[in-house]
Design a protein around this motif. Structure first.
Motif, PDB file in Angstrom:
ATOM      1  N   TYR A   1       0.100   5.183   1.088  1.00 58.58           N
ATOM      2  CA  TYR A   1      -0.701   6.230   1.688  1.00 58.58           C
ATOM      3  C   TYR A   1      -0.305   7.515   1.940  1.00 58.58           C
ATOM      4  O   TYR A   1       1.247   7.979   2.314  1.00 58.58           O
ATOM      5  CB  TYR A   1      -1.132   6.031   3.271  1.00 58.58           C
ATOM      6  CG  TYR A   1      -2.274   4.448   3.461  1.00 58.58           C
ATOM      7  CD1 TYR A   1      -1.616   3.906   3.529  1.00 58.58           C
ATOM      8  CD2 TYR A   1      -3.206   5.300   3.688  1.00 58.58           C
ATOM      9  CE1 TYR A   1      -2.842   2.750   4.024  1.00 58.58           C
ATOM     10  CE2 TYR A   1      -4.637   3.827   3.664  1.00 58.58           C
ATOM     11  CZ  TYR A   1      -3.830   2.601   4.034  1.00 58.58           C
ATOM     12  OH  TYR A   1      -4.800   1.943   3.851  1.00 58.58           O
TER      13      TYR A   1
ATOM     14  N   PHE B   1      -5.891   7.108   1.827  1.00 59.87           N
ATOM     15  CA  PHE B   1      -5.322   5.958   0.907  1.00 59.87           C
ATOM     16  C   PHE B   1      -5.164   6.299  -0.095  1.00 59.87           C
ATOM     17  O   PHE B   1      -5.770   7.044  -0.986  1.00 59.87           O
ATOM     18  CB  PHE B   1      -5.674   4.336   1.133  1.00 59.87           C
ATOM     19  CG  PHE B   1      -6.514   3.602  -0.153  1.00 59.87           C
ATOM     20  CD1 PHE B   1      -6.726   3.234  -1.183  1.00 59.87           C
ATOM     21  CD2 PHE B   1      -5.505   2.722   0.006  1.00 59.87           C
ATOM     22  CE1 PHE B   1      -6.823   2.497  -1.913  1.00 59.87           C
ATOM     23  CE2 PHE B   1      -5.619   1.064  -0.360  1.00 59.87           C
ATOM     24  CZ  PHE B   1      -5.987   1.910  -1.625  1.00 59.87           C
TER      25      PHE B   1
ATOM     26  N   LEU C   1      -4.921  10.672   7.156  1.00 60.05           N
ATOM     27  CA  LEU C   1      -4.224   9.400   5.990  1.00 60.05           C
ATOM     28  C   LEU C   1      -5.226   8.805   5.138  1.00 60.05           C
ATOM     29  O   LEU C   1      -6.424   9.025   4.892  1.00 60.05           O
ATOM     30  CB  LEU C   1      -3.695   7.627   7.230  1.00 60.05           C
ATOM     31  CG  LEU C   1      -2.290   8.022   8.406  1.00 60.05           C
ATOM     32  CD1 LEU C   1      -2.707   7.047   8.501  1.00 60.05           C
ATOM     33  CD2 LEU C   1      -1.491   8.389   6.968  1.00 60.05           C
TER      34      LEU C   1
ATOM     35  N   PHE D   1       1.036  -0.996  -0.325  1.00 58.53           N
ATOM     36  CA  PHE D   1       0.094  -0.396  -0.346  1.00 58.53           C
ATOM     37  C   PHE D   1       1.090   1.270  -0.132  1.00 58.53           C
ATOM     38  O   PHE D   1       1.978   1.176   0.689  1.00 58.53           O
ATOM     39  CB  PHE D   1      -0.627   0.169   1.132  1.00 58.53           C
ATOM     40  CG  PHE D   1      -2.012  -0.983   1.727  1.00 58.53           C
ATOM     41  CD1 PHE D   1      -1.476  -2.153   1.839  1.00 58.53           C
ATOM     42  CD2 PHE D   1      -3.165  -0.676   1.270  1.00 58.53           C
ATOM     43  CE1 PHE D   1      -1.699  -3.129   2.309  1.00 58.53           C
ATOM     44  CE2 PHE D   1      -4.254  -1.746   0.698  1.00 58.53           C
ATOM     45  CZ  PHE D   1      -3.480  -3.121   1.982  1.00 58.53           C
TER      46      PHE D   1
END
Lengths: 115, 113
Positions: free
Chosen positions: B37, B47, B45, B35
């Motif tokens: 972020y 995504f 935060l 991932f």
């Protein structure tokens, strides 16, 4: 309205006090997490819960406890706060039913200062 | 053991420059997820992207692109023609089969006008 909410957003407290940080979500997710962020250290996992009856310790659980009151609520407690628990705390949720994504979505954070 | 390394602590660029943020990971699992972020100055935060270990296709989303290479255990993030609004801390993270995330320490990107 935000899908993942945290209360309070900011809190200043004194050493030795009991503090509870609350997290609520409307996403219908079953998994919830608590992380803390310290400058230069990234985010570290404190506790996580995969359903209401499931609680697991993370990397840095000492000095913390949690309660999963309902699928939508996950609280983090500091029984006796100490200055090195000063940090930014994040709650996150994810959906185990969608294992193909299982992406974690974060709340806005709670900035906690322990004097 | 799982580990995520973001070797670049801080990067400063001027608007319109391209910039690449590096991420190297370690895991023993064959199934894992990566991932990115973004944490803007406001603190939340956001995504950006998720990648499965079995999908090595690179991805482009507007000015953002991601290069996933299992051979070098890297998942790098490139911003093309950077803008001031790209200034933020960027985190790379890893999870194994739907467990909790392991984060890198983050790279602070400063874009000046």
């Amino acid at each position: 309205d935000a899908d993942v909410t945290q209360t309070p957003r900011n809190r200043i407290t004194k050493t030795g006090k009991r503090i509870m940080l609350e997290c609520s979500q409307t996403k219908g997710h079953d998994r919830m997490y608590w992380y803390r962020q310290d400058p230069g250290l990234g985010l570290r996992l404190i506790y996580y819960s995969f359903d209401v009856k499931d609680i697991n310790k993370g990397e840095i659980s000492d000095g913390y406890s949690v309660s999963r009151q309902a699928q939508a609520k996950f609280s983090l407690s500091l029984e006796s706060a100490i200055p090195n628990q000063t940090a930014l705390y994040f709650c996150a949720t994810s959906d185990s039913k969608d294992i193909a994504t299982d992406t974690q979505y974060f709340g806005p954070g709670t900035r906690l200062t322990v004097l | 053991a799982q580990k995520v390394t973001q070797a670049q602590t801080e990067i400063s660029v001027v608007e319109k420059e391209d910039v690449t943020l590096d991420c190297v990971y370690e895991t023993r699992d064959t199934t894992y997820y990566l991932f990115w972020y973004k944490q803007p100055p406001s603190g939340e935060l956001v995504f950006l992207i998720r990648r499965n270990s079995f999908d090595e296709q690179n991805e482009i989303s507007g000015r953002y692109s991601w290069n996933f290479q299992k051979s070098t255990s890297s998942f790098n993030f490139t911003i093309t023609a950077s803008q001031v609004v790209d200034s933020a801390v960027y985190f790379c993270a890893l999870s194994e089969a739907g467990t909790a995330l392991i984060f890198g320490k983050g790279t602070t990107l400063s874009v000046s006008s």
